[in-house]
Design a protein around this motif. Structure first.
Motif, PDB file in Angstrom:
ATOM      1  N   VAL A  20      45.628  45.845  43.115  1.00 22.26           N
ATOM      2  CA  VAL A  20      46.504  44.689  43.286  1.00 22.26           C
ATOM      3  C   VAL A  20      45.676  43.409  43.183  1.00 22.26           C
ATOM      4  N   SER A  21      46.076  42.533  42.292  1.00 26.73           N
ATOM      5  CA  SER A  21      45.439  41.223  42.119  1.00 26.73           C
ATOM      6  C   SER A  21      43.930  41.336  41.938  1.00 26.73           C
ATOM      7  N   VAL A  22      43.538  42.244  41.049  1.00 32.12           N
ATOM      8  CA  VAL A  22      42.125  42.374  40.690  1.00 32.12           C
ATOM      9  C   VAL A  22      41.988  42.169  39.182  1.00 32.12           C
ATOM     10  N   THR A  23      40.768  41.882  38.754  1.00 36.30           N
ATOM     11  CA  THR A  23      40.489  41.664  37.344  1.00 36.30           C
ATOM     12  C   THR A  23      39.391  42.611  36.899  1.00 36.30           C
ATOM     13  N   ASN A  24      39.571  43.244  35.756  1.00 42.76           N
ATOM     14  CA  ASN A  24      38.519  44.056  35.161  1.00 42.76           C
ATOM     15  C   ASN A  24      37.580  43.155  34.372  1.00 42.76           C
ATOM     16  N   ILE A  25      36.309  43.173  34.735  1.00 38.34           N
ATOM     17  CA  ILE A  25      35.320  42.368  34.022  1.00 38.34           C
ATOM     18  C   ILE A  25      34.080  43.221  33.768  1.00 38.34           C
ATOM     19  N   ALA A  26      33.148  42.695  33.010  1.00 37.21           N
ATOM     20  CA  ALA A  26      31.907  43.412  32.744  1.00 37.21           C
ATOM     21  C   ALA A  26      31.185  43.687  34.052  1.00 37.21           C
ATOM     22  N   GLY A  27      30.791  44.972  34.246  1.00 36.36           N
ATOM     23  CA  GLY A  27      30.170  45.354  35.492  1.00 36.36           C
ATOM     24  C   GLY A  27      28.727  45.788  35.337  1.00 36.36           C
ATOM     25  N   GLU A  28      28.201  46.411  36.362  1.00 34.17           N
ATOM     26  CA  GLU A  28      26.852  46.946  36.292  1.00 34.17           C
ATOM     27  C   GLU A  28      26.816  48.121  35.317  1.00 34.17           C
ATOM     28  N   ARG A  29      27.905  48.910  35.307  1.00 35.94           N
ATOM     29  CA  ARG A  29      28.094  49.990  34.338  1.00 35.94           C
ATOM     30  C   ARG A  29      29.484  49.825  33.723  1.00 35.94           C
ATOM     31  N   ASN A  30      29.553  49.497  32.491  1.00 34.11           N
ATOM     32  CA  ASN A  30      30.849  49.297  31.825  1.00 34.11           C
ATOM     33  C   ASN A  30      31.646  48.204  32.543  1.00 34.11           C
ATOM     34  N   GLU A  31      32.805  48.562  33.122  1.00 29.27           N
ATOM     35  CA  GLU A  31      33.647  47.552  33.758  1.00 29.27           C
ATOM     36  C   GLU A  31      33.589  47.648  35.278  1.00 29.27           C
ATOM     37  N   ALA A  32      33.837  46.515  35.926  1.00 24.82           N
ATOM     38  CA  ALA A  32      33.901  46.437  37.382  1.00 24.82           C
ATOM     39  C   ALA A  32      35.210  45.767  37.778  1.00 24.82           C
ATOM     40  N   LEU A  33      35.522  45.821  39.070  1.00 28.89           N
ATOM     41  CA  LEU A  33      36.684  45.124  39.606  1.00 28.89           C
ATOM     42  C   LEU A  33      36.229  43.858  40.318  1.00 28.89           C
ATOM     43  N   SER A  34      36.937  42.761  40.052  1.00 29.93           N
ATOM     44  CA  SER A  34      36.657  41.478  40.681  1.00 29.93           C
ATOM     45  C   SER A  34      37.742  41.172  41.704  1.00 29.93           C
ATOM     46  N   PHE A  35      37.340  40.890  42.944  1.00 34.42           N
ATOM     47  CA  PHE A  35      38.258  40.616  44.041  1.00 34.42           C
ATOM     48  C   PHE A  35      38.161  39.146  44.451  1.00 34.42           C
ATOM     49  N   THR A  36      39.285  38.583  44.865  1.00 34.30           N
ATOM     50  CA  THR A  36      39.370  37.148  45.123  1.00 34.30           C
ATOM     51  C   THR A  36      39.068  36.754  46.564  1.00 34.30           C
ATOM     52  N   GLY A  37      38.919  37.746  47.465  1.00 38.50           N
ATOM     53  CA  GLY A  37      38.654  37.415  48.861  1.00 38.50           C
ATOM     54  C   GLY A  37      39.890  37.026  49.637  1.00 38.50           C
ATOM     55  N   THR A  38      41.040  37.562  49.236  1.00 36.14           N
ATOM     56  CA  THR A  38      42.297  37.305  49.935  1.00 36.14           C
ATOM     57  C   THR A  38      42.933  38.634  50.337  1.00 36.14           C
ATOM     58  N   ILE A  39      43.882  38.592  51.254  1.00 42.29           N
ATOM     59  CA  ILE A  39      44.471  39.807  51.813  1.00 42.29           C
ATOM     60  C   ILE A  39      45.106  40.695  50.741  1.00 42.29           C
ATOM     61  N   ASN A  40      45.680  40.096  49.714  1.00 40.25           N
ATOM     62  CA  ASN A  40      46.396  40.866  48.696  1.00 40.25           C
ATOM     63  C   ASN A  40      45.603  41.038  47.407  1.00 40.25           C
ATOM     64  N   SER A  41      44.282  41.072  47.503  1.00 37.72           N
ATOM     65  CA  SER A  41      43.422  41.425  46.380  1.00 37.72           C
ATOM     66  C   SER A  41      42.623  42.644  46.813  1.00 37.72           C
ATOM     67  N   TYR A  42      43.027  43.838  46.332  1.00 31.89           N
ATOM     68  CA  TYR A  42      42.405  45.061  46.833  1.00 31.89           C
ATOM     69  C   TYR A  42      42.586  46.216  45.854  1.00 31.89           C
ATOM     70  N   PHE A  43      41.830  47.274  46.108  1.00 29.36           N
ATOM     71  CA  PHE A  43      41.930  48.540  45.390  1.00 29.36           C
ATOM     72  C   PHE A  43      42.010  49.629  46.440  1.00 29.36           C
ATOM     73  N   GLN A  44      42.961  50.563  46.294  1.00 27.57           N
ATOM     74  CA  GLN A  44      43.173  51.565  47.331  1.00 27.57           C
ATOM     75  C   GLN A  44      43.307  52.962  46.740  1.00 27.57           C
ATOM     76  N   ILE A  45      42.651  53.931  47.400  1.00 30.70           N
ATOM     77  CA  ILE A  45      42.764  55.349  47.055  1.00 30.70           C
ATOM     78  C   ILE A  45      43.380  56.075  48.236  1.00 30.70           C
ATOM     79  N   SER A  46      44.302  57.001  47.969  1.00 30.29           N
ATOM     80  CA  SER A  46      44.922  57.780  49.036  1.00 30.29           C
ATOM     81  C   SER A  46      44.514  59.249  48.922  1.00 30.29           C
ATOM     82  N   GLY A  47      44.733  59.988  50.011  1.00 28.23           N
ATOM     83  CA  GLY A  47      44.530  61.439  49.985  1.00 28.23           C
ATOM     84  C   GLY A  47      43.113  61.896  50.222  1.00 28.23           C
TER      85      GLY A  47
END
Length: 215
Positions: A20-47
């Motif tokens: 949610v509200s993340v951006t794919n950008i160039a990372g350390e390996r291929n692509e990374a996720l960029s977070f804005t530092g707000t409550i609704n900028s996150y990545f979540q895994i369940s299970g």
């Protein structure tokens, strides 16, 4: 975390991921996720059943490149909204801006304090825990700190959610269940990049933690 929306690869379980509200950008390996530092900028895994077991060892590994040395990087909870029942920040920045890792020891959060990291630069972090070895922190493939007394993990007993960069609706214990007894009690939000997140149902060795920085 490469090629959104198929973020999950090489997993041996039935997991789902939400970004949610993340951006794919160039990372350390291929692509990374960029977070804005707000409550609704996150990545979540369940299970994640391993993180809900008090007897199963685990390891969490990832690269981070922070814009600011504050906020929660890895938050574990039994509910999707990040609060109530059982929840705790596992990796983040203490009020002193030091990196820190922690687990719930049953009555208090047990923690290991790490270094003050450079901003806008990639650092590899590994958190490991087992009932025999305790809690360990690896920085860039080398053991940085270890607490052999943190051998009890008061887990939730159910499959957990892992949320990157946000504690979502988490509020402090007892109203919302998230303990503030450790060094990561601020329940804040991470501003920066994350790459190569890996979660293991075992305790990685020092050689394995080092190897993760090589490929």
């Amino acid at each position: 975390m490469d090629s959104s929306p198929s973020y999950l690869t090489d997993v041996g379980a039935t997991l789902t991921a939400t970004a949610v509200s993340v951006t794919n950008i160039a990372g350390e390996r291929n692509e990374a996720l960029s977070f804005t530092g707000t409550i609704n900028s996150y990545f979540q895994i369940s299970g994640l059943t391993t993180l809900g077991s008090s007897t199963t060892p685990f390891s969490i590994a990832l690269y981070i490149s922070p814009n600011v040395l504050s906020g929660t990087i890895v938050h574990i909870s039994m509910y999707k909204n990040g609060t109530a029942g059982w929840c705790l920040p596992f990796i983040g920045f203490a009020s002193t801006t030091h990196l820190a890792i922690q687990i719930w020891g049953g009555t208090i959060a047990k923690y290991v304090l790490g270094p003050i990291l450079p901003i806008n630069s990639w650092t590899h972090i590994v958190q490991t825990w087992s009932s025999t070895s305790g809690l360990s922190l690896y920085i860039n493939g080398e053991l940085y700190a270890h607490d052999s007394t943190s051998t009890s993990y008061g887990a939730s007993g159910v499959a957990n959610y892992l949320t990157l960069a946000s504690t979502l609706q988490a509020i402090p214990y007892p109203a919302g269940g998230c303990s503030t007894t450790g060094v990561l009690g601020g329940l804040g939000y991470y501003n920066g990049l994350v790459d190569e997140l890996r979660v293991y149902s075992r305790e990685l060795s020092g050689l394995e933690a080092c190897a993760l920085t090589k490929y």
